[in-house]
Design a protein around this motif. Structure first.
Motif, PDB file in Angstrom:
ATOM      1  N   GLY A 171       5.407  -1.262  -6.730  1.00 59.11           N
ATOM      2  CA  GLY A 171       4.763  -0.302  -7.263  1.00 59.11           C
ATOM      3  C   GLY A 171       4.279   0.786  -6.291  1.00 59.11           C
ATOM      4  N   THR A 172       3.964   1.980  -6.680  1.00 59.71           N
ATOM      5  CA  THR A 172       3.278   3.272  -5.681  1.00 59.71           C
ATOM      6  C   THR A 172       2.095   2.682  -5.285  1.00 59.71           C
ATOM      7  OG1 THR A 172       2.488   4.411  -7.655  1.00 59.71           O
ATOM      8  CG2 THR A 172       4.717   4.915  -7.090  1.00 59.71           C
ATOM      9  N   VAL A 173       1.701   3.228  -4.289  1.00 60.50           N
ATOM     10  CA  VAL A 173       0.376   3.141  -3.622  1.00 60.50           C
ATOM     11  C   VAL A 173      -0.637   3.753  -4.262  1.00 60.50           C
ATOM     12  CG1 VAL A 173      -0.836   3.275  -1.557  1.00 60.50           C
ATOM     13  CG2 VAL A 173       1.634   2.501  -1.306  1.00 60.50           C
ATOM     14  N   GLY A 174      -1.760   3.255  -4.581  1.00 59.82           N
ATOM     15  CA  GLY A 174      -2.686   3.931  -5.155  1.00 59.82           C
ATOM     16  C   GLY A 174      -3.189   4.934  -4.421  1.00 59.82           C
ATOM     17  N   ALA A 175      -3.930   5.933  -4.847  1.00 57.93           N
ATOM     18  CA  ALA A 175      -4.408   7.337  -4.357  1.00 57.93           C
ATOM     19  C   ALA A 175      -5.731   6.845  -3.786  1.00 57.93           C
ATOM     20  CB  ALA A 175      -4.757   8.410  -5.374  1.00 57.93           C
ATOM     21  N   ALA A 176      -5.910   7.533  -2.639  1.00 54.68           N
ATOM     22  CA  ALA A 176      -7.248   7.104  -1.806  1.00 54.68           C
ATOM     23  C   ALA A 176      -8.208   7.699  -2.510  1.00 54.68           C
ATOM     24  CB  ALA A 176      -7.195   7.885  -0.387  1.00 54.68           C
ATOM     25  N   GLY A 177      -9.588   7.000  -2.288  1.00 54.00           N
ATOM     26  CA  GLY A 177     -10.867   7.319  -2.728  1.00 54.00           C
ATOM     27  C   GLY A 177     -11.269   8.655  -2.220  1.00 54.00           C
ATOM     28  N   PRO A 178     -11.928   9.720  -2.874  1.00 49.27           N
ATOM     29  CA  PRO A 178     -12.298  10.714  -1.927  1.00 49.27           C
ATOM     30  C   PRO A 178     -13.318  10.411  -1.239  1.00 49.27           C
ATOM     31  CG  PRO A 178     -12.261  10.881  -4.373  1.00 49.27           C
ATOM     32  CD  PRO A 178     -11.920   9.608  -4.217  1.00 49.27           C
ATOM     33  N   ALA A 179     -13.587  11.272  -0.046  1.00 46.78           N
ATOM     34  CA  ALA A 179     -15.061  11.014   0.619  1.00 46.78           C
ATOM     35  C   ALA A 179     -15.986  11.521  -0.099  1.00 46.78           C
ATOM     36  CB  ALA A 179     -14.450  11.726   2.012  1.00 46.78           C
ATOM     37  N   THR A 180     -17.088  10.870   0.207  1.00 47.05           N
ATOM     38  CA  THR A 180     -18.405  11.660  -0.371  1.00 47.05           C
ATOM     39  C   THR A 180     -18.830  12.556   0.546  1.00 47.05           C
ATOM     40  OG1 THR A 180     -19.109   9.197  -1.397  1.00 47.05           O
ATOM     41  CG2 THR A 180     -20.948  10.854  -1.069  1.00 47.05           C
ATOM     42  N   GLY A 216     -11.008   3.536  -3.915  1.00 52.57           N
ATOM     43  CA  GLY A 216      -9.673   3.753  -4.023  1.00 52.57           C
ATOM     44  C   GLY A 216      -9.050   3.645  -5.494  1.00 52.57           C
ATOM     45  N   SER A 217      -8.013   4.097  -5.768  1.00 50.59           N
ATOM     46  CA  SER A 217      -7.324   3.687  -7.134  1.00 50.59           C
ATOM     47  C   SER A 217      -6.583   2.649  -7.180  1.00 50.59           C
ATOM     48  CB  SER A 217      -6.417   5.045  -7.404  1.00 50.59           C
ATOM     49  OG  SER A 217      -7.153   6.190  -7.590  1.00 50.59           O
ATOM     50  N   ILE A 218      -6.222   2.090  -8.253  1.00 49.02           N
ATOM     51  CA  ILE A 218      -5.377   0.821  -8.427  1.00 49.02           C
ATOM     52  C   ILE A 218      -3.846   1.072  -7.834  1.00 49.02           C
ATOM     53  CG2 ILE A 218      -5.100   1.179 -10.765  1.00 49.02           C
ATOM     54  CD1 ILE A 218      -5.009  -1.757 -11.272  1.00 49.02           C
ATOM     55  N   GLY A 219      -3.145   0.271  -7.287  1.00 48.73           N
ATOM     56  CA  GLY A 219      -1.764   0.235  -7.241  1.00 48.73           C
ATOM     57  C   GLY A 219      -1.202   0.632  -8.446  1.00 48.73           C
ATOM     58  N   GLY A 220       0.213   1.062  -8.278  1.00 44.94           N
ATOM     59  CA  GLY A 220       1.166   1.029  -9.372  1.00 44.94           C
ATOM     60  C   GLY A 220       1.688  -0.077  -9.873  1.00 44.94           C
ATOM     61  N   ASN A 221       2.138  -0.317 -11.157  1.00 40.90           N
ATOM     62  CA  ASN A 221       2.756  -1.582 -11.779  1.00 40.90           C
ATOM     63  C   ASN A 221       4.061  -1.595 -10.802  1.00 40.90           C
ATOM     64  OD1 ASN A 221       0.652  -1.501 -13.389  1.00 40.90           O
ATOM     65  ND2 ASN A 221       1.729  -1.283 -15.053  1.00 40.90           N
ATOM     66  N   GLY A 222       4.382  -2.906 -10.368  1.00 39.99           N
ATOM     67  CA  GLY A 222       5.596  -3.371  -9.990  1.00 39.99           C
ATOM     68  C   GLY A 222       6.554  -3.259 -11.076  1.00 39.99           C
ATOM     69  N   ALA A 254      14.703 -10.115  -9.872  1.00 38.21           N
ATOM     70  CA  ALA A 254      12.963 -10.595  -9.570  1.00 38.21           C
ATOM     71  C   ALA A 254      12.300  -9.318  -9.826  1.00 38.21           C
ATOM     72  CB  ALA A 254      12.962 -11.059  -8.438  1.00 38.21           C
ATOM     73  N   GLY A 255      11.137  -9.513 -10.412  1.00 42.57           N
ATOM     74  CA  GLY A 255      10.039  -8.497 -10.452  1.00 42.57           C
ATOM     75  C   GLY A 255       9.549  -7.964  -9.026  1.00 42.57           C
ATOM     76  N   GLY A 256       9.283  -6.742  -9.145  1.00 43.46           N
ATOM     77  CA  GLY A 256       8.704  -5.907  -8.026  1.00 43.46           C
ATOM     78  C   GLY A 256       7.391  -6.056  -7.761  1.00 43.46           C
ATOM     79  N   ALA A 257       6.910  -6.311  -6.544  1.00 43.36           N
ATOM     80  CA  ALA A 257       5.474  -6.359  -6.054  1.00 43.36           C
ATOM     81  C   ALA A 257       4.778  -5.260  -6.566  1.00 43.36           C
ATOM     82  CB  ALA A 257       5.489  -6.478  -4.691  1.00 43.36           C
ATOM     83  N   GLY A 258       3.400  -5.500  -7.003  1.00 43.88           N
ATOM     84  CA  GLY A 258       2.404  -4.625  -7.352  1.00 43.88           C
ATOM     85  C   GLY A 258       2.317  -3.536  -6.109  1.00 43.88           C
ATOM     86  N   GLY A 259       1.818  -2.303  -6.380  1.00 41.49           N
ATOM     87  CA  GLY A 259       1.725  -1.193  -5.513  1.00 41.49           C
ATOM     88  C   GLY A 259       0.408  -1.714  -4.821  1.00 41.49           C
ATOM     89  N   VAL A 260       0.321  -1.254  -3.465  1.00 44.54           N
ATOM     90  CA  VAL A 260      -0.793  -1.413  -2.646  1.00 44.54           C
ATOM     91  C   VAL A 260      -2.146  -0.510  -3.175  1.00 44.54           C
ATOM     92  CG1 VAL A 260      -2.006  -1.213  -0.334  1.00 44.54           C
ATOM     93  CG2 VAL A 260       0.478  -2.211  -0.508  1.00 44.54           C
ATOM     94  N   GLY A 261      -3.409  -1.269  -3.391  1.00 46.17           N
ATOM     95  CA  GLY A 261      -4.123  -0.224  -3.772  1.00 46.17           C
ATOM     96  C   GLY A 261      -4.687   1.011  -2.662  1.00 46.17           C
ATOM     97  N   PRO A 303      -0.435  -4.697 -10.667  1.00 49.83           N
ATOM     98  CA  PRO A 303       0.290  -6.072 -10.939  1.00 49.83           C
ATOM     99  C   PRO A 303       1.598  -6.078 -10.680  1.00 49.83           C
ATOM    100  CG  PRO A 303      -0.326  -4.330 -12.827  1.00 49.83           C
ATOM    101  CD  PRO A 303      -0.792  -3.989 -11.544  1.00 49.83           C
ATOM    102  N   GLY A 304       2.184  -7.280 -10.645  1.00 49.11           N
ATOM    103  CA  GLY A 304       3.654  -7.526 -10.299  1.00 49.11           C
ATOM    104  C   GLY A 304       4.475  -7.016 -11.286  1.00 49.11           C
TER     105      GLY A 304
END
Length: 394
Positions: A171-180, A216-222, A254-261, A303-304
Motif C-alpha cells: 500500500g501507499t505511504v500515508g501522508a505526513a501530519g502537518p506541522a503545528t 500522520g495519516s494511515i498507510g494505504g491498503n495492501g 500473496a497479499g501485499g503489505a499495508g502501506g507505512v503510516g 491493513p495487508g
C-alpha cells in the motif's frame, strides 16, 4: 500432432522451424474454439471435470467471462452467453515459442499478467534454468523432455517449471501530519519597577510550551495478489537419459503489505520568554523561551492485502516415468500490516525574552520530544490455496 503440426495450427513458419530455428512470435487467434484447441486441446475429460470442480470463485469476475473460461477449460457447454462473451474478446494475440530443440539454461519469466503463452517443442531441455509463468494462461507441450544431470548453469529457483501468481503491491505511504504552526503563548513581562527598582517578579516569565504536532495519516491498503492461471502441461516422453526428476511448483498471489503510516507532524515552536524589567537605574533578565511541542504521533500502518487462490493445472505425463514427476503446490498468505509511521520531530524551543536594562536575554527553550511511532497495521488473515493439480498418466 508433432511440434510442426502444432506450430502450423498457431500460424508459425514451419519451414523455418524444420530448418532448426526456434521462433518466438506473437500470433493472432481468431476464435474461441481455436484458442480452446491450443490451450486445452490436450485436456482430458478428467482434466475438464477437475477444472470445473476446483476453480476458485472470484466474485469480481464477470460471470460471462467465467462462463467463457469454463467452456475453454471445463465442462461448460457453448451457450449463447459464452458466444457473446467470446465475441467481445476475440480475436486475441498470444505469445508462442516453438522449436525442434528448445533449451532453458537461464531463469526465464513470462508475465505477470501477460498475453497467453504457448511453449511448443520437439525436445525441451532444462539445462540449469527455469521457466516461471506468472499470472498468465499457458500451455507447455514437449514431445521429449530432457533434464541435464550436470548443468553448466545453476537456477536460482528450486523448480524447472513454476506456475505462480503475482504478489500484491504494498500500500501507499500515508501522508505526513502537518506541522503545528505558530508559537506557544509568550511569557509574562517582568514586574514593574517600584521607586526606580525592579521588584522580585522582575524577571520575564517563561514562554508557553508549544502544542503537539498533528498525527500522520494511515498507510494505504495492501493490494490483493493476482492468481496463478490455468495451465496445460503435456510431456510426450521423459528421456531415458534423465536421472533427475522434473520439478513443477505452483503457488498463487500473496497479499501485499499495508502501506507505512505517515510521519507525525512537527511540534509547535515554544513561546517567547517574557521581557525583563527595566527601571531608571537597573533591570532584570529576560525569561526563558518555552519548550517546543511534542511531535505528532506517526500514522498507523495500513491493513495487508488479501491472498488469492490459484487456477487448476492439467498435466499429462508418461506413466512409465511417473515417479520422476515432482508436482506440488504451496499456500500463500495475506499481506502483513504496514509499519507505523515515525513520530514527528519535536518543536523548536522558543526564543528567550529580551533582557532589561544592562541585563541578559533569557535562554532559548529546549526542543520538544519526538512523537511516538504509529501502530502497526492489521495483517490480512486470508490464505491463497495453490491451484489443484490433476495428473493423467499417458
Amino acid at each position: 500432432m508433432n511440434y510442426l503440426d502444432r506450430a502450423a495450427a498457431m500460424g508459425q513458419d514451419t519451414e523455418a522451424l524444420a530448418r532448426g530455428s526456434t521462433l518466438t512470435s506473437i500470433v493472432t487467434v481468431q476464435t474461441v474454439d481455436d484458442y480452446r484447441k491450443i490451450f486445452a486441446g490436450n485436456a482430458t475429460d478428467a482434466h475438464r471435470t477437475a477444472y470445473t470442480a476446483n476453480r476458485p470463485d472470484n466474485p469480481e469476475t464477470d460471470p460471462r467471462m467465467q462462463a467463457l473460461m469454463d467452456y475453454i477449460f471445463g465442462t461448460a457447454p457453448l451457450t449463447e452467453d459464452v458466444t457473446e462473451a467470446a465475441a467481445a474478446v476475440f480475436p486475441v494475440k498470444i505469445l508462442v515459442t516453438s522449436g525442434q530443440s528448445v533449451t532453458i539454461d537461464s531463469d526465464i519469466t513470462i508475465g505477470p499478467n501477460g498475453q497467453s503463452y504457448a511453449l511448443n517443442a520437439e525436445t525441451l531441455t532444462f539445462d540449469g534454468g527455469s521457466l516461471t509463468i506468472n499470472s498468465t494462461v499457458s500451455v507447455v507441450t514437449a514431445d521429449n523432455l530432457v533434464i541435464t544431470p550436470n548443468p553448466a548453469h545453476t537456477s536460482a529457483n528450486n523448480y524447472h517449471l513454476g506456475i505462480i501468481g503475482n504478489a500484491g503491491a504494498a500500500g501507499t505511504v500515508g501522508a505526513a501530519g502537518p506541522a503545528t504552526t505558530g508559537v506557544g503563548s509568550p511569557g509574562n513581562a517582568g514586574g514593574p519597577p517600584i521607586w526606580g527598582t525592579c521588584n522580585s517578579s522582575g524577571i520575564g516569565g517563561t514562554g508557553g510550551t508549544g502544542a503537539t504536532g498533528q498525527t500522520g495519516s494511515i498507510g494505504g491498503n495492501g493490494n490483493g495478489g493476482d492468481p496463478s492461471m490455468v495451465s496445460t502441461i503435456t510431456i510426450g516422453q521423459f528421456d531415458s537419459s534423465n536421472v533427475n526428476p522434473f520439478v513443477m511448483l505452483t503457488y498463487s498471489g500473496a497479499g501485499g503489505a499495508g502501506g507505512v503510516g505517515g510521519q507525525g507532524g512537527k511540534g509547535q515552536t515554544g513561546g517567547t520568554g517574557g521581557s525583563g524589567c527595566s527601571s531608571g537605574c537597573e533591570g532584570s533578565n529576560g525569561g526563558s523561551g518555552g519548550t517546543g511541542g511534542v511531535g505528532g504521533s506517526g500514522g498507523p500502518g495500513g491493513p495487508g492485502g488479501a491472498a488469492v487462490s490459484g487456477q487448476p493445472i492439467a498435466i499429462n505425463f508418461p506413466g512409465k516415468a511417473i515417479g520422476m514427476l515432482s508436482a506440488s503446490g504451496k499456500m500463500v498468505s495475506g499481506g502483513p500490516g504496514g509499519q507505523g509511521g515515525a513520530g514527528g520531530p519535536g518543536g523548536d524551543g522558543g526564543a528567550g525574552g529580551a533582557g532589561g536594562k544592562k541585563h541578559s536575554q533569557g535562554p532559548t527553550g529546549g526542543s520538544g520530544q519526538a512523537g511516538p511511532v504509529g501502530a502497526t497495521g492489521t495483517a490480512n488473515s486470508t490464505a491463497g490455496v495453490a491451484g489443484a493439480i490433476t495428473v493423467i498418466q499417458t
